[in-house]
Design an enzyme around this catalytic site. Structure first.
Site, PDB file in Angstrom:
ATOM      1  N   ASN A   1       0.853  -1.174   0.000  1.00 44.74           N
ATOM      2  CA  ASN A   1       0.000   0.000   0.000  1.00 44.74           C
ATOM      3  C   ASN A   1       0.894   1.230   0.000  1.00 44.74           C
ATOM      4  O   ASN A   1       1.977   1.202  -0.568  1.00 44.74           O
ATOM      5  CB  ASN A   1      -1.009  -0.012   1.147  1.00 44.74           C
ATOM      6  N   HIS A   2       0.509   2.338   0.601  1.00 45.40           N
ATOM      7  CA  HIS A   2       1.178   3.618   0.360  1.00 45.40           C
ATOM      8  C   HIS A   2       2.695   3.580   0.588  1.00 45.40           C
ATOM      9  O   HIS A   2       3.466   4.029  -0.262  1.00 45.40           O
ATOM     10  CB  HIS A   2       0.553   4.693   1.234  1.00 45.40           C
TER      11      HIS A   2
ATOM     12  N   ALA B   1       0.306   7.228  12.701  1.00 44.95           N
ATOM     13  CA  ALA B   1      -0.107   6.469  11.516  1.00 44.95           C
ATOM     14  C   ALA B   1      -0.927   7.352  10.591  1.00 44.95           C
ATOM     15  O   ALA B   1      -2.112   7.585  10.820  1.00 44.95           O
ATOM     16  CB  ALA B   1      -0.908   5.242  11.934  1.00 44.95           C
TER      17      ALA B   1
ATOM     18  N   CYS C   1      -8.661   6.498   2.865  1.00 46.92           N
ATOM     19  CA  CYS C   1      -9.229   7.760   3.332  1.00 46.92           C
ATOM     20  C   CYS C   1     -10.418   8.195   2.484  1.00 46.92           C
ATOM     21  O   CYS C   1     -11.164   9.107   2.872  1.00 46.92           O
ATOM     22  CB  CYS C   1      -8.163   8.852   3.338  1.00 46.92           C
TER      23      CYS C   1
ATOM     24  N   GLY D   1      -6.318  16.663   8.528  1.00 44.88           N
ATOM     25  CA  GLY D   1      -7.508  17.478   8.318  1.00 44.88           C
ATOM     26  C   GLY D   1      -8.744  16.626   8.170  1.00 44.88           C
ATOM     27  O   GLY D   1      -8.665  15.414   7.943  1.00 44.88           O
TER      28      GLY D   1
END
Length: 443
Positions: A10-11, A297, A43, A328
């Site tokens: 993943n990222h 995280a 997200c 945010g």
């Protein structure tokens, strides 16, 4: 060729792989992940479930095929059963039952995090879900679409919990939001800001249950009720968003760990084993606000750590600059951003801080499209260096928090901020804008 294996795609793992493949032609990169997909932007799950975007397809930003075109060997739906760190071998098992072994010169662990599972009676009932992988979002989305699902309990009022509560409310369901804390988003914002968010949630129909802890789930086959320390509530679906723990199962017996179980890494993302690097949610990072190693995280941190590890594995010494934990959220039109430490968080770390608040319109009063903005700047009492900032508004004030992130990284003081050159144009801001005014008001 230098053999690098990346476990996790993943990222963080993707950032490391891209860095190696794009910059170091002598690298033989192997990517291994037990999931059937890669690069899912978790997200965006709430946006999809809440129908604020049309579909989930664009939440995937790259593919297995794109990495293979760059020369990587990619093994999806493949579990790593164990690692022999001394022989530098990774032992794998594919979903079809095939076992194989891969040797490495350098290993990058990008195994991410795992959801915290409440160990309470009834936690194996159906219709109790987490939100981590694409498949989790897919299952929740399908359930929310059923007429039989009328009332949903969300456990945990952090970012994921608040976002999915909004999403499910947008789908016309009743939502009960639970948290053991006395308010939402308590890890990121002080009460002056979370009070505004809590009122926003309540005004939009989310039923708030704070200072309330789940003790059991009830039901025969599917969950039918949640029991807390304060009562019992009939529900048709439960979403657990309590938090995450570092996924350290592969290396915890070999590598040095942080207090919470994350792999302890240096500024180069290198673990206690010189041949092993760790990136993303399974690893520590350095907080510039705290001035020490910690654990935060966030996807943005994961990407940066992957880039740092990729270059160091590739042969270019590159140290991390540390992070501020910038973040945010946007819920029912209320935007909140923060970076560094809140007053409450600083006090928990035994830091003596002061803060300065200011509220004003974003633009001059004669501008028609306008909104109020509230800002808090937190600074250390002894050094006066800025260690945190929080902002809220019904307009988009998100870019301003990046300046505060840089201010923390560069150890800027509140006094240096007072006369910082900030431009003015009525279309954007005020001549005496809230950033300048908040700084000028500081003790």
């Amino acid at each position: 060729m230098k053999r690098t294996i990346i476990i996790g795609s993943n990222h963080a793992g993707i950032a490391a792989a891209n860095t190696l493949l794009d910059n170091y032609p002598d690298q033989e990169v192997t990517m291994i992940d037990q999931n059937s997909n890669l690069s899912y932007l978790g997200c965006g799950t709430a946006l999809w479930v809440g129908r604020q975007i049309e579909s989930y397809e664009q939440l995937f930003y790259t593919t297995k095929e794109q990495f293979e075109e760059k020369g990587a060997k990619v093994y999806l739906e493949t579990a790593v059963e164990r690692i022999d760190f001394y022989a530098k071998k990774v032992f794998c098992k594919a979903t079809n039952g095939t076992h194989f072994c891969k040797e490495y010169d350098q290993l990058i662990l990008a195994t991410g995090s795992i959801p915290i599972t409440p160990q309470i009676p009834g936690n194996t009932l159906e219709n109790i879900h987490f939100l981590k992988k694409f498949q989790d979002g897919q299952a929740v989305d399908q359930l929310v679409g059923l007429p039989s699902i009328r009332k949903v309990a969300v456990i945990g009022a952090g970012y994921i919990g608040v976002e999915i509560a909004e999403a499910i409310k947008r789908r016309g369901k009743e939502v009960l939001l639970f948290d053991g804390a006395t308010r939402s988003l308590s890890s990121y914002y002080d009460p002056a800001f979370t009070d505004e968010m809590d009122l926003n949630l309540s005004n939009n129909g989310v039923e708030l249950h704070f200072d309330e802890i789940a003790t059991a789930y009830k039901g025969s086959k599917k969950v039918g009720a949640i029991v807390t320390n304060k009562g019992e509530y009939a529900v048709d679906l439960v979403i657990n968003a309590i938090g995450f723990l570092p996924n350290n199962g592969l290396g915890k017996k070999h590598l040095e760990l942080f207090a919470n179980g994350a792999y302890l890494v240096d500024e180069y993302q290198q673990t206690s084993d010189p041949s092993v690097y760790a990136v993303g949610d399974c690893a520590t990072l350095y907080s510039n606000a705290l001035g020490k190693t910690t654990y935060i995280a966030l996807a943005t941190n994961a990407v940066r750590s992957g880039i740092v590890a990729g270059h160091n594995v590739g042969g270019t010494a590159l140290a991390s600059t540390g992070v501020q934990g910038s973040n945010g959220i946007s819920i029912f039109g209320l935007n909140m951003v923060s970076t560094g430490l809140s007053v409450e968080a600083a006090q928990k770390h035994h830091m003596e801080v002061l803060y300065t608040d200011y509220t004003d319109l974003q633009k001059p009063a004669f501008m028609t499209e306008n909104a109020s903005v509230t800002i808090r700047i937190v600074y250390e009492k002894s050094t006066r260096r800025i260690v945190g900032a929080q902002m809220s508004s019904r307009t988009d004030i998100s870019m301003a928090i990046h300046m505060f992130s840089l201010a923390i990284q560069k150890r800027m003081t509140i006094d240096e901020l007072k006369l910082l050159d900030l431009f003015f144009l009525p279309h954007f801001n005020q001549p005496y804008n809230y950033i300048t005014m908040a700084a000028l008001k500081a003790e």
